[in-house]
Scaffold this active site. Structure first.
Site: not given
Length: 132
Positions: A113-115
């Protein structure tokens, strides 16, 4: 976690040598937890939150430590794995083989996540390889 296949990750990415888990440490924790009915699931957050990976192998990450950090990552310091290099996958594969040898559970957490696409977009080489 001290990976025998990629020791440079913990040697350079840990806060200190005392703040890593050896395979024996992990085996002890897993066995202790198992006796109490607790599963131990490792997490190796990737491709985001990989700043420390780049300390051990600078070619693994892009946008490391970039400012203003709000533009390049969810929280500082910035750094994401470069998904366009085969060497990234070679190191991940070796690390996960080491992890599999000491963690007995069938599951692990890889984050994913949080790319931040601005991070990847900030590296001309990565952008060129993605377009190829």
């Amino acid at each position: 976690f001290h990976s025998s296949s990629a020791p440079f990750l913990s040697q350079h990415g840990a806060y200190s040598p005392e703040q890593t888990y050896s395979p024996a440490d992990v085996a002890h924790v897993v066995a202790h937890a198992f006796k109490r009915g607790v599963r131990v699931l490792p997490e190796f957050d990737m491709p985001g939150h990989a700043y420390a990976w780049g300390l051990g192998q600078p070619t693994l990450t892009v946008c490391s430590g970039m400012q203003p950090w709000e533009q390049y990552c969810a929280e500082p310091p910035c750094g994401q794995l470069d998904p366009t290099l085969n060497s990234t996958y070679d190191i991940i594969s070796a690390l996960l083989a080491d992890v599999h040898s000491v963690f007995t559970d069938a599951f692990l957490h890889l984050g994913a996540d949080e790319v931040n696409y601005a991070c990847w977009g900030s590296d001309a080489g990565l952008v060129q390889r993605m377009r190829a």
